[in-house]
Scaffold this motif. Sequence first.
Motif, mmCIF file in Angstrom:
data_model
loop_
_atom_site.group_PDB
_atom_site.id
_atom_site.type_symbol
_atom_site.label_atom_id
_atom_site.label_comp_id
_atom_site.label_asym_id
_atom_site.label_seq_id
_atom_site.Cartn_x
_atom_site.Cartn_y
_atom_site.Cartn_z
ATOM 1 N N VAL A 20 6.472 -1.691 7.347
ATOM 2 C CA VAL A 20 6.199 -0.335 7.234
ATOM 3 C C VAL A 20 7.224 0.599 7.309
ATOM 4 O O VAL A 20 8.100 0.722 8.139
ATOM 5 C CB VAL A 20 5.263 -0.131 8.827
ATOM 6 N N ALA A 21 7.202 1.035 5.980
ATOM 7 C CA ALA A 21 8.544 1.764 5.899
ATOM 8 C C ALA A 21 8.466 2.479 4.559
ATOM 9 O O ALA A 21 7.607 2.259 3.712
ATOM 10 C CB ALA A 21 10.021 0.870 5.677
ATOM 11 N N PRO A 22 9.146 3.704 4.195
ATOM 12 C CA PRO A 22 9.182 4.466 2.846
ATOM 13 C C PRO A 22 9.608 3.388 1.879
ATOM 14 O O PRO A 22 10.310 2.647 1.995
ATOM 15 C CB PRO A 22 9.981 5.676 3.089
ATOM 16 N N ASP A 23 9.062 3.838 0.586
ATOM 17 C CA ASP A 23 9.692 3.374 -0.580
ATOM 18 C C ASP A 23 9.565 1.784 -0.679
ATOM 19 O O ASP A 23 10.742 1.173 -0.811
ATOM 20 C CB ASP A 23 10.824 3.747 -0.899
ATOM 21 N N LEU A 24 8.742 1.115 -0.532
ATOM 22 C CA LEU A 24 8.627 -0.285 -0.535
ATOM 23 C C LEU A 24 7.849 -0.883 -1.740
ATOM 24 O O LEU A 24 7.582 -1.937 -2.011
ATOM 25 C CB LEU A 24 7.660 -0.928 0.600
ATOM 26 N N VAL A 82 0.780 -1.074 -0.003
ATOM 27 C CA VAL A 82 0.078 0.179 -0.082
ATOM 28 C C VAL A 82 1.132 1.395 0.146
ATOM 29 O O VAL A 82 1.623 1.410 1.112
ATOM 30 C CB VAL A 82 -0.937 0.001 1.403
ATOM 31 N N VAL A 83 0.768 2.042 -1.057
ATOM 32 C CA VAL A 83 1.980 2.764 -1.185
ATOM 33 C C VAL A 83 1.643 4.349 -1.349
ATOM 34 O O VAL A 83 0.159 4.681 -1.823
ATOM 35 C CB VAL A 83 2.787 2.687 -2.757
ATOM 36 N N ASP A 84 2.586 5.193 -1.128
ATOM 37 C CA ASP A 84 2.411 6.672 -1.268
ATOM 38 C C ASP A 84 1.420 7.309 -0.474
ATOM 39 O O ASP A 84 0.891 8.458 -0.616
ATOM 40 C CB ASP A 84 1.920 7.068 -2.823
ATOM 41 N N GLY A 85 0.779 6.842 0.480
ATOM 42 C CA GLY A 85 0.110 7.237 1.649
ATOM 43 C C GLY A 85 0.695 7.616 3.028
ATOM 44 O O GLY A 85 1.851 7.500 3.107
ATOM 45 N N ARG A 86 -0.041 8.038 4.091
ATOM 46 C CA ARG A 86 0.149 8.124 5.169
ATOM 47 C C ARG A 86 -0.185 7.026 6.058
ATOM 48 O O ARG A 86 -1.492 6.563 5.627
ATOM 49 C CB ARG A 86 0.019 9.460 5.792
ATOM 50 N N PRO A 98 0.447 2.208 15.700
ATOM 51 C CA PRO A 98 -0.119 1.987 16.994
ATOM 52 C C PRO A 98 0.023 2.991 17.995
ATOM 53 O O PRO A 98 -0.886 2.868 19.133
ATOM 54 C CB PRO A 98 0.604 0.686 17.484
ATOM 55 N N ALA A 99 0.929 3.931 17.955
ATOM 56 C CA ALA A 99 0.938 4.960 19.088
ATOM 57 C C ALA A 99 0.070 6.276 18.756
ATOM 58 O O ALA A 99 0.109 7.270 19.195
ATOM 59 C CB ALA A 99 2.486 5.268 19.252
ATOM 60 N N PHE A 100 -0.663 6.029 17.524
ATOM 61 C CA PHE A 100 -1.392 7.142 16.834
ATOM 62 C C PHE A 100 -0.516 8.269 16.471
ATOM 63 O O PHE A 100 -1.252 9.435 16.287
ATOM 64 C CB PHE A 100 -2.446 7.642 17.929
ATOM 65 N N ASP A 101 0.433 7.928 15.832
ATOM 66 C CA ASP A 101 1.483 8.939 15.147
ATOM 67 C C ASP A 101 0.992 8.681 13.563
ATOM 68 O O ASP A 101 0.526 7.523 13.379
ATOM 69 C CB ASP A 101 2.837 8.652 15.325
ATOM 70 N N VAL A 102 1.152 9.742 12.682
ATOM 71 C CA VAL A 102 0.711 9.469 11.270
ATOM 72 C C VAL A 102 2.040 9.665 10.698
ATOM 73 O O VAL A 102 2.735 10.594 10.836
ATOM 74 C CB VAL A 102 -0.210 10.690 10.968
ATOM 75 N N VAL A 103 2.610 8.655 9.944
ATOM 76 C CA VAL A 103 3.924 8.666 9.332
ATOM 77 C C VAL A 103 3.567 8.398 7.802
ATOM 78 O O VAL A 103 2.799 7.931 7.538
ATOM 79 C CB VAL A 103 4.871 7.826 9.800
ATOM 80 N N GLU A 104 4.800 9.196 7.111
ATOM 81 C CA GLU A 104 4.637 8.884 5.637
ATOM 82 C C GLU A 104 5.442 7.412 5.356
ATOM 83 O O GLU A 104 6.597 7.293 5.709
ATOM 84 C CB GLU A 104 5.398 9.871 4.815
ATOM 85 N N ALA A 105 4.689 6.521 4.963
ATOM 86 C CA ALA A 105 5.166 5.123 4.714
ATOM 87 C C ALA A 105 4.316 4.482 3.941
ATOM 88 O O ALA A 105 3.040 4.522 3.717
ATOM 89 C CB ALA A 105 5.569 4.369 6.222
ATOM 90 N N ASP A 106 5.155 3.349 3.332
ATOM 91 C CA ASP A 106 4.174 2.088 2.680
ATOM 92 C C ASP A 106 3.962 1.074 3.775
ATOM 93 O O ASP A 106 4.809 1.064 4.528
ATOM 94 C CB ASP A 106 5.040 1.874 1.345
ATOM 95 N N VAL A 107 3.042 0.092 3.140
ATOM 96 C CA VAL A 107 2.809 -0.860 3.973
ATOM 97 C C VAL A 107 3.032 -2.026 3.201
ATOM 98 O O VAL A 107 2.349 -2.206 2.167
ATOM 99 C CB VAL A 107 1.370 -0.989 4.663
ATOM 100 N N LEU A 108 4.079 -3.018 3.451
ATOM 101 C CA LEU A 108 4.236 -4.182 2.544
ATOM 102 C C LEU A 108 3.665 -5.510 3.442
ATOM 103 O O LEU A 108 3.840 -5.657 4.516
ATOM 104 C CB LEU A 108 5.764 -4.542 2.542
ATOM 105 N N VAL A 109 2.742 -6.121 2.571
ATOM 106 C CA VAL A 109 1.983 -7.189 3.145
ATOM 107 C C VAL A 109 2.322 -8.450 2.055
ATOM 108 O O VAL A 109 2.568 -8.533 1.237
ATOM 109 C CB VAL A 109 0.706 -7.089 2.805
ATOM 110 N N ASP A 110 2.500 -9.735 3.405
ATOM 111 C CA ASP A 110 2.693 -11.065 2.620
ATOM 112 C C ASP A 110 1.313 -11.570 2.269
ATOM 113 O O ASP A 110 0.561 -11.916 3.456
ATOM 114 C CB ASP A 110 3.466 -12.023 3.713
#
Length: 433
Positions: free
Chosen positions: A36-40, A7-11, A15-27
């Motif tokens: 959960v990190a940038p540019d995945l 899931v890319v290019d979003g925020r 779990p700590a309710f921070d909003v970060v710019e990151a992608d979510v890579l899923v198996d």
Amino acid sequence: MTDTLAVVDGRVLTPAFDVVEADVLVDADAGEILEVAPDLASEADETLDATDSLVVPGLVNAHCHAAMTLLRGYADDKQLEAWLQEDIWPAEAELTAEDVAAGTRLAAVEMIRSGTTAFADMYFHVGEVVEAVREAGLRARVGHGVVTVGKDDEAARDDFAESLAVAEEYDGAADGRVRTAVMPHAPHTVGTQFFEEFVPRVREAGVPFHFHLNETEVYLDEIADEAGVRPTEYADDLGLLSDTTFVAHGVHTDAAEMETLAERGTAVVHCPASNAKLNSGMAPVQELLDAGVPVALGTDGAASNNDLDLFDELRDAAMIGKLAADDATAVDAETAFGMATAGGAAALGFDAGRIEAGAAADLAVVDLDAPHLTPEHDLVSHLVYAARGSDVRHTVCDGRVLMRDRDVLAFDESAVRERAQEHAEALVARAEE
Ligand SMILES: CSC[C@H]1O[C@@H](n2cnc3c(O)ncnc32)[C@H](O)[C@@H]1O
Ligand SMILES: [Zn+2]
């Protein structure tokens, strides 16, 4: 079949309710979040665009009777007891397995469209519920609801035995997305002797319990008159409470009962819209939380809500929580959102409700590009106080995309609606014959 999804290019909401710019890579095969990190994007077989969007954990509807979508708008503006006895139970007496199949599919479409990825279902014809969950791609804890009042001993025993048999039969179905529970309707609608007979058997089998508790004062009085104790103590004496038990409502719960629930680790599923519509009362949610009781969020059935959109429930929970506590700081936005995600997942026994490596890949992608979500002071505030289910753009459960750009993939939506309409009309016609 795709193995990895990003899931890319979003925020992303952490779990700590921070909003970060990151992608979510899923198996997608394991149904697990890998990273959960940038540019995945380059690491994934398939991507899901989250531009201008917030990726949040899929919402958990921890108390529902999904097929009651067929009775949405059938009987409104009544107190719970009259509603059940005069309208709902007579209609349900005519309910067929095909009705449940049609109504549960309608519920699944509605939940997927509003970002719900997991739900608890207490109803009848559980085989049909399981098949709908499997086809939809959702996650659920399901069970056969037991009512023994008005039945002879043999029928009552058969009903409780069916709940246990169904729980054992379907646990782990749909590639493990379906889990089960034994679901006695409520302390006052199941006879004491049947609890005494079956609770040890259910415990022995390691199956959780789910039931309605302390929904109205009328039901509370019935237990008090018969057993001389409050319902939570009655349930505890019967061995019904534990950290795998989750109960719906808890509206009329006193301090001693809260202490018992907290000690047992039993979660209360708050259903604010249903409680308001049926005039059941305002659950003391902040008091429950302060007492250490785990709290989750649910819609209840669509006949008492009248929708299955948990974003409505989030807002209701935060608003009514303040009225109940007479305190505007009560049930704040983070608390409410936690109840609908991590709280719900914990109550249902799913390793989900948070976006981090190792957790279940259950996600909702909320489109922020809307006037009612502008400006962006606080995105958690928006999720609770301003967003709607229709703002959900994509829904992912167990690593699989269930809705992409508002297109629900598993079902032909108009066919599901048409079938539900036909079944609802025929059901009501039979009930009113
Ligand atoms: C035995 S299956 C579940 C049973 O519960 C009924 N029901 C739906 N909503 C409520 C509610 O708010 N309180 C109590 N019971 C409810 C449903 O119609 C089924 O009969
Ligand atoms: Zn209910």
